[in-house]
Scaffold this motif. Structure first.
Motif, PDB file in Angstrom:
ATOM      1  N   SER A  71      -1.806  -7.096  13.992  1.00 16.86           N
ATOM      2  CA  SER A  71      -3.028  -6.559  14.591  1.00 16.86           C
ATOM      3  C   SER A  71      -4.230  -7.451  14.305  1.00 16.86           C
ATOM      4  N   ALA A  72      -4.290  -7.993  13.076  1.00 17.72           N
ATOM      5  CA  ALA A  72      -5.414  -8.859  12.694  1.00 17.72           C
ATOM      6  C   ALA A  72      -5.474 -10.121  13.541  1.00 17.72           C
ATOM      7  N   GLN A  73      -4.327 -10.532  14.084  1.00 18.10           N
ATOM      8  CA  GLN A  73      -4.275 -11.725  14.935  1.00 18.10           C
ATOM      9  C   GLN A  73      -4.322 -11.382  16.417  1.00 18.10           C
ATOM     10  N   GLY A  74      -4.628 -10.111  16.733  1.00 19.55           N
ATOM     11  CA  GLY A  74      -4.818  -9.715  18.119  1.00 19.55           C
ATOM     12  C   GLY A  74      -3.545  -9.467  18.905  1.00 19.55           C
ATOM     13  N   ILE A  75      -2.435  -9.258  18.219  1.00 25.53           N
ATOM     14  CA  ILE A  75      -1.162  -9.008  18.902  1.00 25.53           C
ATOM     15  C   ILE A  75      -1.089  -7.537  19.299  1.00 25.53           C
ATOM     16  N   GLY A  76      -0.754  -7.254  20.561  1.00 27.28           N
ATOM     17  CA  GLY A  76      -0.744  -5.901  21.103  1.00 27.28           C
ATOM     18  C   GLY A  76       0.325  -5.011  20.483  1.00 27.28           C
ATOM     19  N   ARG A  77       0.164  -3.706  20.655  1.00 24.75           N
ATOM     20  CA  ARG A  77       1.043  -2.727  20.014  1.00 24.75           C
ATOM     21  C   ARG A  77       2.502  -2.886  20.450  1.00 24.75           C
ATOM     22  N   ASN A  81       0.843  -1.194   0.000  1.00 20.47           N
ATOM     23  CA  ASN A  81       0.000   0.000   0.000  1.00 20.47           C
ATOM     24  C   ASN A  81       0.881   1.248   0.000  1.00 20.47           C
ATOM     25  N   PRO A  82       0.840   2.074  -1.062  1.00 21.99           N
ATOM     26  CA  PRO A  82       1.743   3.226  -1.148  1.00 21.99           C
ATOM     27  C   PRO A  82       1.444   4.318  -0.129  1.00 21.99           C
ATOM     28  N   ALA A  83       0.253   4.283   0.478  1.00 21.72           N
ATOM     29  CA  ALA A  83      -0.129   5.326   1.428  1.00 21.72           C
ATOM     30  C   ALA A  83       0.239   4.965   2.861  1.00 21.72           C
ATOM     31  N   MET A  84       0.750   3.755   3.075  1.00 20.98           N
ATOM     32  CA  MET A  84       1.075   3.309   4.436  1.00 20.98           C
ATOM     33  C   MET A  84       2.574   3.245   4.637  1.00 20.98           C
ATOM     34  N   GLU A  85       3.028   3.650   5.825  1.00 20.30           N
ATOM     35  CA  GLU A  85       4.432   3.480   6.176  1.00 20.30           C
ATOM     36  C   GLU A  85       4.732   1.992   6.348  1.00 20.30           C
ATOM     37  N   VAL A  86       6.000   1.636   6.190  1.00 18.11           N
ATOM     38  CA  VAL A  86       6.400   0.232   6.280  1.00 18.11           C
ATOM     39  C   VAL A  86       5.996  -0.373   7.621  1.00 18.11           C
ATOM     40  N   GLY A  87       6.162   0.383   8.688  1.00 22.70           N
ATOM     41  CA  GLY A  87       5.774  -0.115  10.010  1.00 22.70           C
ATOM     42  C   GLY A  87       4.303  -0.461  10.083  1.00 22.70           C
ATOM     43  N   GLU A  88       3.466   0.349   9.439  1.00 22.10           N
ATOM     44  CA  GLU A  88       2.028   0.076   9.415  1.00 22.10           C
ATOM     45  C   GLU A  88       1.715  -1.168   8.593  1.00 22.10           C
ATOM     46  N   ILE A  89       2.433  -1.332   7.470  1.00 21.46           N
ATOM     47  CA  ILE A  89       2.238  -2.511   6.621  1.00 21.46           C
ATOM     48  C   ILE A  89       2.564  -3.784   7.396  1.00 21.46           C
ATOM     49  N   ALA A 118      13.402   2.246   8.612  1.00 24.47           N
ATOM     50  CA  ALA A 118      12.554   1.918   7.460  1.00 24.47           C
ATOM     51  C   ALA A 118      11.083   1.899   7.851  1.00 24.47           C
ATOM     52  N   ARG A 119      10.797   1.644   9.109  1.00 29.93           N
ATOM     53  CA  ARG A 119       9.401   1.557   9.546  1.00 29.93           C
ATOM     54  C   ARG A 119       8.657   2.878   9.370  1.00 29.93           C
ATOM     55  N   HIS A 120       9.395   3.997   9.332  1.00 27.48           N
ATOM     56  CA  HIS A 120       8.764   5.315   9.224  1.00 27.48           C
ATOM     57  C   HIS A 120       8.770   5.860   7.804  1.00 27.48           C
ATOM     58  N   VAL A 180      10.526  -5.879   2.141  1.00 23.56           N
ATOM     59  CA  VAL A 180       9.394  -5.512   2.998  1.00 23.56           C
ATOM     60  C   VAL A 180       8.284  -6.557   2.863  1.00 23.56           C
ATOM     61  N   ALA A 181       8.003  -6.971   1.617  1.00 26.44           N
ATOM     62  CA  ALA A 181       6.973  -7.990   1.380  1.00 26.44           C
ATOM     63  C   ALA A 181       7.345  -9.308   2.059  1.00 26.44           C
ATOM     64  N   ILE A 182       8.631  -9.654   2.029  1.00 27.90           N
ATOM     65  CA  ILE A 182       9.087 -10.876   2.700  1.00 27.90           C
ATOM     66  C   ILE A 182       8.901 -10.747   4.208  1.00 27.90           C
ATOM     67  N   ALA A 183       9.235  -9.574   4.746  1.00 23.27           N
ATOM     68  CA  ALA A 183       9.059  -9.339   6.186  1.00 23.27           C
ATOM     69  C   ALA A 183       7.590  -9.468   6.578  1.00 23.27           C
ATOM     70  N   ARG A 184       6.701  -8.934   5.732  1.00 21.12           N
ATOM     71  CA  ARG A 184       5.259  -9.042   6.022  1.00 21.12           C
ATOM     72  C   ARG A 184       4.826 -10.509   6.032  1.00 21.12           C
ATOM     73  N   ALA A 185       5.335 -11.293   5.086  1.00 17.70           N
ATOM     74  CA  ALA A 185       4.979 -12.712   5.025  1.00 17.70           C
ATOM     75  C   ALA A 185       5.499 -13.469   6.244  1.00 17.70           C
ATOM     76  N   LEU A 186       6.608 -13.013   6.820  1.00 18.93           N
ATOM     77  CA  LEU A 186       7.214 -13.695   7.966  1.00 18.93           C
ATOM     78  C   LEU A 186       6.619 -13.260   9.302  1.00 18.93           C
ATOM     79  N   ALA A 187       5.787 -12.224   9.289  1.00 15.32           N
ATOM     80  CA  ALA A 187       5.345 -11.585  10.536  1.00 15.32           C
ATOM     81  C   ALA A 187       4.720 -12.567  11.522  1.00 15.32           C
ATOM     82  N   LEU A 188       3.952 -13.531  11.029  1.00 13.00           N
ATOM     83  CA  LEU A 188       3.236 -14.458  11.907  1.00 13.00           C
ATOM     84  C   LEU A 188       3.939 -15.806  12.043  1.00 13.00           C
ATOM     85  N   SER A 189       5.205 -15.871  11.616  1.00  6.68           N
ATOM     86  CA  SER A 189       6.002 -17.107  11.693  1.00  6.68           C
ATOM     87  C   SER A 189       5.277 -18.279  11.031  1.00  6.68           C
TER      88      SER A 189
END
Length: 278
Positions: free
Chosen positions: A117-123, A103-111, A143-145, A159-168
């Protein structure tokens, strides 16, 4: 032998054709394949062969007309949306184009925070995970900002790889993840994927049209032609000593730096195509 993590059993995918009396268009014909835990299955074929449809069916994005898809021993062929949300912890995807998949409108940290967040993990925990993910894929902490358009294609794919790895996850469907990158960047991203697999044990269903790329990353290879598996086996054999004429043509289509060798390979490929047409 260890049970497969992913098992596709005689999969058929059809799409309805426009027009009341026109038959459905069959994209996949009784396709069977499996991905072992901690391993990579390379799925290779030309555009239109149906390889991306297999990945979409595994992800629940293409209809399963017949056959079955089993993950970790469980039939997920017709999983509900609620079941798919649960499955997203274990099955993730890296798409082909790093310029459109973020999403070009979102910072990397938000992506990166979205799946957490969708899995209920706290901030607080999410921010800790995001820092680890950025380090895991070789991106700086700041990079998150930043927005995706501030990065190169290779960095965006990280970044896409990091997103795919987020939930292990246990399995990542890699849909042509390096085809939009230059050769040098391709090699770096492939090496990163191999390193991640060694460190985490994640399995890959790696979809590509390039036998050389598949040879570099895969343990086993399945070759898809017009919706059917025509050859499969260990990557070292299928990508270097292919038996099926279609696989041989794919191998000869890979570019080489020597113009003379390239001309010879092109002639061999055309001769194979002519033989197949007879």
């Amino acid at each position: 032998m260890e049970s497969p993590l992913l098992e596709v059993d005689r999969l058929v995918v059809e799409y309805r054709s426009k027009g009341l009396f026109r038959p459905a268009h069959r994209v996949l014909h009784d396709v069977s394949l499996s991905v072992a835990p901690n391993k990579t299955l390379g799925l290779v074929g030309e555009s239109g062969s149906g390889k991306t449809t297999i990945g979409r069916a595994v992800l629940g994005l293409a209809p399963v007309t017949a056959g079955a898809i089993r993950f970790d021993g469980r039939d997920i062929s017709h999983a509900s949306r609620r079941e798919r949300r649960t499955l997203s912890r274990d099955i993730q995807v890296i798409f082909q184009d790093p310029y459109t998949s973020l999403n070009p409108a979102m910072e990397v940290g938000e992506i990166l925070a979205e799946p957490l967040s969708a899995q209920g993990i706290g901030r607080t925990e999410a921010q800790t995970r995001i820092a680890r993910l950025l380090d895991r894929v070789g991106l700086p902490a700041d990079a998150r900002h930043r927005l995706p358009n501030e990065f190169s294609g290779g960095q965006r794919q990280r970044v896409a790889i990091a997103r795919a790895l987020a939930l292990s996850p246990k399995l990542i469907v890699c849909d042509e993840p390096v085809s939009a990158l230059d050769l040098t960047t391709q090699a770096r991203v492939l090496d990163l994927l191999l390193e991640i697999q060694r460190d985490t044990g994640v399995a890959y269903l790696f979809i590509s049209h390039d036998l050389d790329v598949v040879h570099h990353i895969s343990h086993d290879v399945a070759v898809l032609y017009r919706g059917e598996i025509v050859e499969n086996g260990p990557a070292s054999r299928v990508t270097r000593e292919p038996q099926h004429p279609y696989t041989q043509r794919l191998l000869l289509a890979a570019p080489v730096p020597d113009p003379a060798v390239q001309r010879e390979r092109r002639a061999q490929r055309l001769a194979l195509a002519a033989q197949s047409a007879e």
